[in-house]
Design a protein around this motif. Structure first.
Motif, PDB file in Angstrom:
ATOM      1  N   LEU A 159      10.019  62.000  22.762  1.00 50.21           N
ATOM      2  CA  LEU A 159       9.240  61.616  21.592  1.00 50.21           C
ATOM      3  C   LEU A 159       7.827  62.197  21.627  1.00 50.21           C
ATOM      4  CD1 LEU A 159      10.209  57.831  21.306  1.00 50.21           C
ATOM      5  CD2 LEU A 159      10.877  59.659  19.737  1.00 50.21           C
ATOM      6  N   LEU A 160       7.106  61.956  22.715  1.00 52.06           N
ATOM      7  CA  LEU A 160       5.713  62.386  22.798  1.00 52.06           C
ATOM      8  C   LEU A 160       5.595  63.888  23.030  1.00 52.06           C
ATOM      9  CD1 LEU A 160       4.183  59.451  24.863  1.00 52.06           C
ATOM     10  CD2 LEU A 160       4.114  59.804  22.396  1.00 52.06           C
ATOM     11  N   ALA A 161       6.519  64.472  23.773  1.00 50.91           N
ATOM     12  CA  ALA A 161       6.469  65.918  24.021  1.00 50.91           C
ATOM     13  C   ALA A 161       6.590  66.683  22.711  1.00 50.91           C
ATOM     14  CB  ALA A 161       7.577  66.321  24.985  1.00 50.91           C
ATOM     15  N   ARG A 162       7.429  66.206  21.801  1.00 46.02           N
ATOM     16  CA  ARG A 162       7.595  66.861  20.509  1.00 46.02           C
ATOM     17  C   ARG A 162       6.295  66.817  19.712  1.00 46.02           C
ATOM     18  NH1 ARG A 162      11.084  63.557  18.159  1.00 46.02           N
ATOM     19  NH2 ARG A 162      12.797  64.344  19.441  1.00 46.02           N
ATOM     20  N   GLU A 163       5.607  65.683  19.767  1.00 43.90           N
ATOM     21  CA  GLU A 163       4.358  65.540  19.023  1.00 43.90           C
ATOM     22  C   GLU A 163       3.235  66.356  19.648  1.00 43.90           C
ATOM     23  OE1 GLU A 163       3.334  61.517  18.396  1.00 43.90           O
ATOM     24  OE2 GLU A 163       5.170  61.045  17.298  1.00 43.90           O
ATOM     25  N   ALA A 164       3.242  66.475  20.969  1.00 47.15           N
ATOM     26  CA  ALA A 164       2.172  67.187  21.664  1.00 47.15           C
ATOM     27  C   ALA A 164       2.350  68.695  21.625  1.00 47.15           C
ATOM     28  CB  ALA A 164       2.103  66.731  23.118  1.00 47.15           C
ATOM     29  N   LEU A 165       3.516  69.156  21.187  1.00 48.11           N
ATOM     30  CA  LEU A 165       3.804  70.587  21.188  1.00 48.11           C
ATOM     31  C   LEU A 165       2.765  71.349  20.367  1.00 48.11           C
ATOM     32  CD1 LEU A 165       5.921  72.622  22.207  1.00 48.11           C
ATOM     33  CD2 LEU A 165       7.083  72.393  19.999  1.00 48.11           C
ATOM     34  N   GLY A 166       1.990  72.170  21.017  1.00 45.29           N
ATOM     35  CA  GLY A 166       0.983  72.992  20.351  1.00 45.29           C
ATOM     36  C   GLY A 166      -0.363  72.323  20.173  1.00 45.29           C
ATOM     37  N   ASP A 167      -0.427  70.985  20.198  1.00 44.97           N
ATOM     38  CA  ASP A 167      -1.709  70.307  19.996  1.00 44.97           C
ATOM     39  C   ASP A 167      -1.626  68.900  20.586  1.00 44.97           C
ATOM     40  OD1 ASP A 167      -4.154  69.373  19.239  1.00 44.97           O
ATOM     41  OD2 ASP A 167      -3.841  69.594  17.079  1.00 44.97           O
ATOM     42  N   SER A 168      -2.247  68.714  21.740  1.00 45.85           N
ATOM     43  CA  SER A 168      -2.185  67.415  22.409  1.00 45.85           C
ATOM     44  C   SER A 168      -2.898  66.324  21.619  1.00 45.85           C
ATOM     45  CB  SER A 168      -2.800  67.517  23.811  1.00 45.85           C
ATOM     46  OG  SER A 168      -4.175  67.876  23.731  1.00 45.85           O
ATOM     47  N   ARG A 169      -3.743  66.713  20.632  1.00 44.00           N
ATOM     48  CA  ARG A 169      -4.451  65.701  19.842  1.00 44.00           C
ATOM     49  C   ARG A 169      -3.495  64.896  18.960  1.00 44.00           C
ATOM     50  NH1 ARG A 169      -8.920  69.516  17.217  1.00 44.00           N
ATOM     51  NH2 ARG A 169      -7.020  70.767  17.066  1.00 44.00           N
ATOM     52  N   ALA A 170      -2.285  65.393  18.791  1.00 45.21           N
ATOM     53  CA  ALA A 170      -1.284  64.649  18.014  1.00 45.21           C
ATOM     54  C   ALA A 170      -0.831  63.384  18.737  1.00 45.21           C
ATOM     55  CB  ALA A 170      -0.081  65.535  17.714  1.00 45.21           C
ATOM     56  N   LEU A 230       2.401  63.876  30.558  1.00 50.76           N
ATOM     57  CA  LEU A 230       3.235  64.930  29.980  1.00 50.76           C
ATOM     58  C   LEU A 230       3.033  66.255  30.700  1.00 50.76           C
ATOM     59  CD1 LEU A 230       2.910  64.198  26.149  1.00 50.76           C
ATOM     60  CD2 LEU A 230       5.050  64.286  27.452  1.00 50.76           C
ATOM     61  N   ALA A 231       1.772  66.526  31.080  1.00 51.53           N
ATOM     62  CA  ALA A 231       1.492  67.769  31.798  1.00 51.53           C
ATOM     63  C   ALA A 231       2.185  67.793  33.157  1.00 51.53           C
ATOM     64  CB  ALA A 231      -0.016  67.957  31.955  1.00 51.53           C
ATOM     65  N   ARG A 232       2.249  66.622  33.814  1.00 51.85           N
ATOM     66  CA  ARG A 232       2.886  66.550  35.129  1.00 51.85           C
ATOM     67  C   ARG A 232       4.395  66.401  35.040  1.00 51.85           C
ATOM     68  NH1 ARG A 232      -1.563  62.974  36.386  1.00 51.85           N
ATOM     69  NH2 ARG A 232      -0.166  61.170  36.444  1.00 51.85           N
ATOM     70  N   HIS A 233       4.857  65.771  33.937  1.00 53.44           N
ATOM     71  CA  HIS A 233       6.294  65.510  33.783  1.00 53.44           C
ATOM     72  C   HIS A 233       6.706  65.907  32.364  1.00 53.44           C
ATOM     73  CE1 HIS A 233       5.817  63.137  37.460  1.00 53.44           C
ATOM     74  NE2 HIS A 233       4.820  62.505  36.856  1.00 53.44           N
ATOM     75  N   PRO A 234       6.783  67.203  32.073  1.00 49.26           N
ATOM     76  CA  PRO A 234       7.036  67.647  30.705  1.00 49.26           C
ATOM     77  C   PRO A 234       8.345  67.151  30.113  1.00 49.26           C
ATOM     78  CG  PRO A 234       7.206  69.467  32.271  1.00 49.26           C
ATOM     79  CD  PRO A 234       6.619  68.322  33.011  1.00 49.26           C
ATOM     80  N   GLY A 235       9.292  66.786  30.949  1.00 49.02           N
ATOM     81  CA  GLY A 235      10.556  66.273  30.436  1.00 49.02           C
ATOM     82  C   GLY A 235      10.615  64.764  30.396  1.00 49.02           C
ATOM     83  N   GLY A 236       9.513  64.112  30.626  1.00 44.31           N
ATOM     84  CA  GLY A 236       9.529  62.661  30.751  1.00 44.31           C
ATOM     85  C   GLY A 236       9.567  61.908  29.444  1.00 44.31           C
ATOM     86  N   SER A 237       9.279  62.597  28.334  1.00 42.67           N
ATOM     87  CA  SER A 237       9.256  61.914  27.045  1.00 42.67           C
ATOM     88  C   SER A 237       9.608  62.880  25.934  1.00 42.67           C
ATOM     89  CB  SER A 237       7.883  61.306  26.770  1.00 42.67           C
ATOM     90  OG  SER A 237       7.803  60.844  25.439  1.00 42.67           O
ATOM     91  N   LEU A 270       7.948  57.474  29.648  1.00 43.69           N
ATOM     92  CA  LEU A 270       6.606  57.993  29.924  1.00 43.69           C
ATOM     93  C   LEU A 270       5.553  57.146  29.219  1.00 43.69           C
ATOM     94  CD1 LEU A 270       5.494  61.618  30.318  1.00 43.69           C
ATOM     95  CD2 LEU A 270       4.200  60.175  28.754  1.00 43.69           C
ATOM     96  N   ALA A 271       5.830  56.743  27.984  1.00 46.27           N
ATOM     97  CA  ALA A 271       4.888  55.880  27.267  1.00 46.27           C
ATOM     98  C   ALA A 271       4.746  54.540  27.968  1.00 46.27           C
ATOM     99  CB  ALA A 271       5.358  55.678  25.831  1.00 46.27           C
ATOM    100  N   GLU A 272       5.834  54.037  28.519  1.00 46.73           N
ATOM    101  CA  GLU A 272       5.768  52.780  29.262  1.00 46.73           C
ATOM    102  C   GLU A 272       4.900  52.936  30.510  1.00 46.73           C
ATOM    103  OE1 GLU A 272       9.880  51.942  29.908  1.00 46.73           O
ATOM    104  OE2 GLU A 272      10.055  50.717  28.077  1.00 46.73           O
TER     105      GLU A 272
END
Length: 323
Positions: free
Chosen positions: A200-211, A191-198, A227-229
């Motif tokens: 679903l996961l980008a929304r969950e990681a917003l503000g806290d990657s522990r999500a 996600l850090a390298r490809h912020p637009g790659g997911s 990205l998950a694949e």
């Protein structure tokens, strides 16, 4: 006699009442606390909950860590608070029942050999993918423990020199690239390298990657998230690499893949098998181990250590009867 098996993992404490046929009749679960006292309180509470509904005769603890050869003490546990701790004695005082300890992967391997995917195999290995990686080796149905009771610690084989830091104090351990924790870490890095790659996961990681957890990455991969694949494919690659090392050293008939991550095996296991077959020493010129998923699933550790608890009580009864 019914016994209680408790899987003491880095994420959760799960207690299950188990019968003589390996069936789990009832369960209780709690998050794994960080402190030694609070961890033992959580175990006692989980045992008390299921024991209030069933008549049980003994307790087994399947521990993610080094268990002494006498199966009474925990020497070291990377994801738990215990260090050189007389855990069996402490928990026995809390619950008022005999207690035996076993490494969680050994317990799962014993259960799979008796009831599941490794039944009948003379040389069998188990790789448990959870918060970390647990490993076990059975020879003629007996656990191989090494000289001091702590073998085999497969999760801390160093696959990547100067790789990700590990709670054991080293870098590049297998479990840092192939576990539920590793799956989440890989997704966060992607996600850090490809912020637009997911989405679903980008929304969950917003503000806290522990999500972003391993379970969420697996769920996103099932939904076709690219990205998950990719993160799942990375796990498959490292699983295959590690299995090749296991085969080079042990040459097992069967390797059982267990632990919570094995629930997502359809997403990664075929690719891992292909990787293993291509990189094992002598590829194409030697028999390959069968790579199977655990038939008992996430309950294998609970079942295996409950069997050991039953055998503990039976052996004590025999000794007492001979006096």
């Amino acid at each position: 006699m019914l016994t209680v098996g408790v899987d003491v993992g880095g994420t959760s404490v799960r207690a299950g009442v188990v019968d003589a046929d390996g069936a789990v009749l009832d369960t209780a679960r709690a998050p794994t606390p960080s402190g030694e006292e609070s961890l033992e309180e959580a175990i006692g509470a989980a045992v008390a909950e299921v024991a209030s509904r069933h008549r049980v005769g003994a307790v087994g603890l399947a521990v993610a860590g080094f268990v002494a050869a006498d199966r009474r003490r925990v020497l070291f546990a990377p994801h738990l608070a215990w260090r050189q701790a007389p855990v069996a004695e402490r928990i026995a005082r809390r619950v008022g029942l005999p207690v035996v300890l076993e490494h969680d992967a050994n317990a799962a391997a014993l259960a799979e050999h008796r009831f599941g995917a490794a039944r009948g195999a003379r040389i069998a290995s188990l790789v448990a993918l959870g918060t970390g990686i647990g490993g076990a080796l059975l020879v003629d149905g007996e656990v191989f423990r090494g000289a001091h009771g702590v073998a085999p610690e497969l999760g801390h084989l160093r696959l990547v020199p100067d790789g990700r830091p590990c709670p054991c104090g080293r870098h590049g351990c297998w479990e840092r690239y192939c576990s539920g924790t590793a799956l989440a870490a890989t997704a966060v890095e992607l996600l850090a390298r490809h912020p637009g790659g997911s989405t679903l996961l980008a929304r969950e990681a917003l503000g806290d990657s522990r999500a972003v957890t391993g379970r969420r990455v697996a769920a996103a991969a099932r939904d076709g998230d690219p990205l998950a694949e990719r993160a799942m494919s990375d796990l498959a690659r490292w699983l295959g690499e590690g299995l090749a090392l296991v085969a080079d050293v042990y040459d097992p008939e069967v390797v059982v893949i267990g632990g919570g991550v094995s629930e997502s095996a359809p997403l990664f296991l075929d690719e891992a098998r292909e990787r293993y077959a291509s990189v094992v020493t002598g590829a194409g010129h030697r028999p390959l181990a069968r790579i199977r998923t655990a038939q008992l699933g996430d309950d294998a550790g609970i079942v295996g250590v409950a069997v050991l608890a039953r055998e503990l009580v039976a052996s004590r009864s025999v000794r007492n009867g001979c006096r």
